[in-house]
Write a protein that holds these residues in place. Structure first.
Motif, short mmCIF file in Angstrom:
data_model
loop_
_atom_site.label_atom_id
_atom_site.label_comp_id
_atom_site.label_asym_id
_atom_site.label_seq_id
_atom_site.Cartn_x
_atom_site.Cartn_y
_atom_site.Cartn_z
N LYS A 388 44.38 65.20 76.90
CA LYS A 388 43.10 64.81 77.50
C LYS A 388 43.05 63.31 77.75
CE LYS A 388 39.25 64.51 75.07
NZ LYS A 388 38.01 64.84 74.32
N SER A 389 43.50 62.52 76.79
CA SER A 389 43.49 61.07 76.93
C SER A 389 44.37 60.61 78.09
CB SER A 389 43.97 60.41 75.63
OG SER A 389 44.11 59.02 75.79
N CYS A 390 45.54 61.26 78.24
CA CYS A 390 46.45 60.90 79.34
C CYS A 390 45.81 61.14 80.69
CB CYS A 390 47.74 61.70 79.22
SG CYS A 390 48.77 61.25 77.80
N ASP A 415 54.77 59.55 93.27
CA ASP A 415 54.38 59.64 91.85
C ASP A 415 54.97 60.88 91.18
OD1 ASP A 415 53.00 57.30 92.07
OD2 ASP A 415 51.01 58.20 92.14
N LEU A 416 54.94 62.00 91.87
CA LEU A 416 55.48 63.23 91.30
C LEU A 416 56.97 63.11 91.02
CD1 LEU A 416 53.59 65.80 93.56
CD2 LEU A 416 53.32 65.56 91.09
N ARG A 417 57.68 62.48 91.93
CA ARG A 417 59.11 62.29 91.73
C ARG A 417 59.39 61.33 90.58
NH1 ARG A 417 61.68 64.60 96.21
NH2 ARG A 417 60.28 64.98 97.97
N SER A 418 58.57 60.28 90.47
CA SER A 418 58.76 59.30 89.40
C SER A 418 58.47 59.90 88.03
CB SER A 418 57.86 58.08 89.64
OG SER A 418 58.25 57.39 90.80
N ILE A 419 57.42 60.72 87.95
CA ILE A 419 57.08 61.37 86.68
C ILE A 419 58.19 62.30 86.25
CG2 ILE A 419 55.50 63.03 85.60
CD1 ILE A 419 53.27 61.79 87.37
N GLU A 420 58.75 63.05 87.22
CA GLU A 420 59.84 63.96 86.88
C GLU A 420 61.08 63.19 86.43
OE1 GLU A 420 61.96 67.93 88.74
OE2 GLU A 420 61.21 66.40 90.12
N GLU A 421 61.32 62.05 87.04
CA GLU A 421 62.52 61.27 86.74
C GLU A 421 62.40 60.49 85.43
OE1 GLU A 421 64.57 57.20 88.49
OE2 GLU A 421 63.49 58.51 89.88
N LYS A 422 61.23 59.88 85.19
CA LYS A 422 61.07 58.96 84.06
C LYS A 422 60.35 59.56 82.86
CE LYS A 422 60.62 55.21 87.44
NZ LYS A 422 59.72 54.20 88.02
N PHE A 424 56.27 61.07 81.71
CA PHE A 424 54.93 60.54 81.98
C PHE A 424 54.62 59.26 81.23
CE2 PHE A 424 50.36 60.15 81.11
CZ PHE A 424 49.93 59.94 82.41
N PHE A 425 54.91 59.18 79.94
CA PHE A 425 54.54 57.99 79.16
C PHE A 425 55.19 56.72 79.71
CE2 PHE A 425 53.13 60.58 75.31
CZ PHE A 425 51.80 60.24 75.49
N PRO A 426 56.50 56.71 79.98
CA PRO A 426 57.09 55.51 80.58
C PRO A 426 56.48 55.18 81.95
CG PRO A 426 58.80 56.93 79.68
CD PRO A 426 57.52 57.72 79.64
N PHE A 427 56.18 56.24 82.70
CA PHE A 427 55.57 56.04 84.02
C PHE A 427 54.18 55.42 83.89
CE2 PHE A 427 53.04 57.90 87.58
CZ PHE A 427 53.66 57.23 88.63
N GLU A 432 50.52 50.69 84.16
CA GLU A 432 49.54 49.83 83.49
C GLU A 432 49.96 48.38 83.57
OE1 GLU A 432 47.42 52.65 80.09
OE2 GLU A 432 49.25 51.56 79.58
N GLU A 433 51.25 48.13 83.33
CA GLU A 433 51.74 46.75 83.37
C GLU A 433 51.67 46.18 84.78
OE1 GLU A 433 55.66 47.12 81.78
OE2 GLU A 433 54.99 47.18 79.69
N ALA A 434 51.92 47.03 85.78
CA ALA A 434 51.93 46.56 87.16
C ALA A 434 50.53 46.41 87.75
CB ALA A 434 52.75 47.51 88.02
N ASN A 435 49.61 47.32 87.37
CA ASN A 435 48.31 47.39 88.04
C ASN A 435 47.14 46.90 87.20
OD1 ASN A 435 49.38 48.68 90.42
ND2 ASN A 435 49.59 50.54 89.19
N LEU A 436 47.30 46.88 85.87
CA LEU A 436 46.18 46.50 85.01
C LEU A 436 46.51 45.26 84.19
CD1 LEU A 436 45.04 50.04 83.77
CD2 LEU A 436 44.25 48.76 85.77
#
Length: 603
Positions: A388-390, A415-422, A424-427, A432-436
């Motif tokens: 839920k938090s994610c 995004d879907l390809r990145s989540i599959e590759e990396k 979810f948590f690393p993604f 967060e580091e890039a956008n927030l």
């Protein structure tokens, strides 16, 4: 462009014959017919008088390589002209259609051979026509195989002895001649891509309506009978309709017994008692989410190709690919409509403070959040307790950054390809580091809050933060922000509008800044009226020291200070005048941004 299509003419009887034989598929025939009865009447009248009725657009599906090595000719799909052809099928052939309420009905058109004016020749059938000797109550009788014009004329003239025989015969002959009326058809070649098909459609369609990938995908699904696409199409339509109108279940159960025995019907039964209004998906939303979490692709154009059996590597069309695509889409749709999945996702969004549709400004952002929920639940990558938090964090971050506003499909696909590759948590951490970053929270978000739009995503997230924290509305010890939003309350000006205008601030975009807005209980707003902030805030503090109560319901100083903080009111506002308004706005934007930051990291 001529090599991309051909133009031909078909008679009405030929078109209806092709449809009866299944040579041309009409995807919309199982969907609600949007034309009114009078539009059907006008269309028949146009054919009777030989007026132009526009082109049908037919897309030839590509030939498909079968598993045994042979090839099957692709079915023709009618992508424009469904309303006209459906009107022919109900008025001429007597078939029932689905009304907007999903009830089966035949639209019967009455005909008067003796009409004195052309506008009185056709009418939508009423009891008056059934009881009239002048009117033929249903023109479909003229187009049945066993219709005898001679017998009809004899009988009609017996009932109407004063009628002009020649006039009646001429009118009837002209009516039956409708079956020979020519309809123009534009045949699109199979290897056109969606952009080309859409461009041709827009250029030809006088209304300029632009088809999208979801329209094409639904056409492909509805035209399929081999792999259950026609039933899948109903499941998508019915679910979306039930999500908005739960009472529709009674009609569905009464009028579509075949569907009620399908695998889909029991899976959506729970919707008849559902009161959710946070996520009311359209067929486009449902298609998109079902496709994305099953195929991990973000472009619906790919779904259209896969449904046709396209092998992206070999660039040919194969039966096994189409079969697999339909099977996976069935799984995706069942996952989408699963009660646990759907309700838990909605609960996650509500628990993040988005308790009203008024707080949601991007359906695509919501679609991707549900896709992510289904993906993570399916993969088991995230512990259930953290799921839920994610979802909440991703939804809030993508809302704040407008991630799926410009070129959404490309971003979703990436995004879907990145989540599959990396994973979810690393993604998530990477984004967060890039956008927030600190500069986002301290500078960019503050600048983004400099707006007068109450539908701004930044202001909506601020309100969600207040709801998440259970904040009480400004100057109230009882009414919560959540309560006021739930009952469709309105935001009010902290620096009253009339006060600002009286002091020379007349620019609407300036006095309606979202940084000048707060939810207020109606009675408190009335007591504030057009008073200056230094006036009514000072009175609120004074009543905490024993003065007569005149503003709000808080009588404790510490409680009042906490209430002002919860509503992001800058220190010193109680001594501010109109001259301080610009400074107030900047200070409050900073406090609002800080509140949103605490909220995000508290999810």
């Amino acid at each position: 462009m001529a090599d991309k299509y051909s133009v031909t003419q078909y008679s009405v009887s030929t078109i209806l014959g092709y449809i009866e034989a299944g040579d041309i598929a009409i995807p919309e025939i199982q969907r609600p017919f949007v034309w009114k009865g009078r539009q059907v009447r006008d269309f028949i009248d146009s054919l009777y008088h030989g007026y132009p009725t526009g082109y049908l657009i037919i897309w030839q599906n590509p030939d498909v390589k079968l598993k045994n090595g042979s090839h099957a000719v692709g079915k023709k799909v009618l992508i424009d002209g469904q309303q006209r052809v459906t009107a022919l099928m109900t008025a001429i052939a007597g078939h029932s259609i689905l009304t907007e309420n999903y009830e089966e009905k035949v639209i019967r058109i009455a005909f008067n051979p003796l009409a004195e004016t052309e506008t009185e020749r056709f009418a939508v059938q009423t009891p008056v026509h059934l009881n009239s000797k002048d009117w033929i109550a249903d023109i479909s009788e003229f187009f049945k195989p066993d219709f005898s014009q001679m017998k009809f004329l004899r009988r009609y003239l017996e009932d109407n002895p004063e009628a002009d025989e020649e006039l009646v015969e001429k009118s009837v002959t002209r009516l039956t001649g409708i079956k020979n009326c020519q309809l123009g058809a534009i045949m699109l070649v199979p290897d056109l891509d969606l952009n080309e098909v859409t461009e041709i459609f827009v250029r030809i369609n006088s209304q300029g309506k632009r088809l999208n990938e979801a329209d094409f995908a639904m056409s492909k699904i509805a035209a399929d009978e081999k792999y259950g696409g026609n039933t899948l199409r109903k499941a998508i339509d019915y679910f979306c309709h039930l999500a908005v109108a739960p009472s529709f279940h009674q009609q569905m159960a009464a009028h579509d017994l075949a569907f009620m025995s399908s695998v889909y019907a029991p899976k959506m039964l729970w919707l008849k008692d559902d009161k959710n209004d946070i996520y009311e998906p359209s067929y486009s939303d449902m298609l998109r989410v079902s496709f994305m979490h099953q195929f991990k692709r973000g472009k619906l154009g790919d779904l259209v190709s896969l449904l046709s059996g396209r092998d992206f590597k070999d660039r040919i069309f194969k039966e096994e690919i189409a079969e697999d695509c339909f099977a996976r889409m069935q799984t995706g749709v069942l996952n989408f409509m699963n009660e646990y999945n759907f309700t838990q996702f909605v609960l996650a969004i509500r628990a993040a403070g988005f308790i009203s549709p008024r707080l949601l400004n991007s359906q695509l952002t919501l679609d991707f959040a549900y896709t992510l929920y289904l993906l993570l639940r399916q993969s088991g990558e995230i512990p259930t307790a953290q799921l839920k938090s994610c979802i909440q964090k991703w939804f809030v971050m993508t809302t704040l950054t407008g991630r799926y506003i410009g070129s959404p499909e490309s971003q979703m696909d990436k995004d879907l390809r990145s989540i599959e590759e990396k994973g979810f948590f690393p993604f998530l951490k990477e984004n967060e580091e890039a956008n927030l970053s600190d500069s986002f929270w301290k500078t960019r978000l503050v600048q983004n809050l400099a707006t007068s739009s109450i539908s701004s995503p930044y202001f909506l997230v601020y309100l969600a933060a207040q709801i998440f924290h259970g904040d009480r509305s400004l100057l109230s010890n009882s009414a919560r922000v959540a309560d006021l939003i739930a009952i469709s309350g309105d935001v009010h000006h902290i620096f009253p509008k009339e006060y600002l205008k009286k002091n020379g601030i007349t620019d609407k975009a300036l006095y309606n800044q979202v940084a000048n807005y707060a939810y207020l209980d109606t009675n408190i707003n009335i007591s504030i009226g057009a008073r200056a902030p230094q006036d009514y805030f000072s009175a609120a503090f004074a009543q905490c020291e024993g003065a007569e109560r005149s503003i709000g319901t808080i009588l404790d100083r510490e409680e009042l200070i906490n209430n002002l903080k919860a509503n992001a009111i800058p220190d010193g506002t109680c001594s501010m005048t109109a001259d301080d308004y610009a400074d107030f706005l900047q200070q409050r934007r900073i406090l609002m941004a800080q509140k949103i930051r605490r909220y995000y990291y508290g999810l």
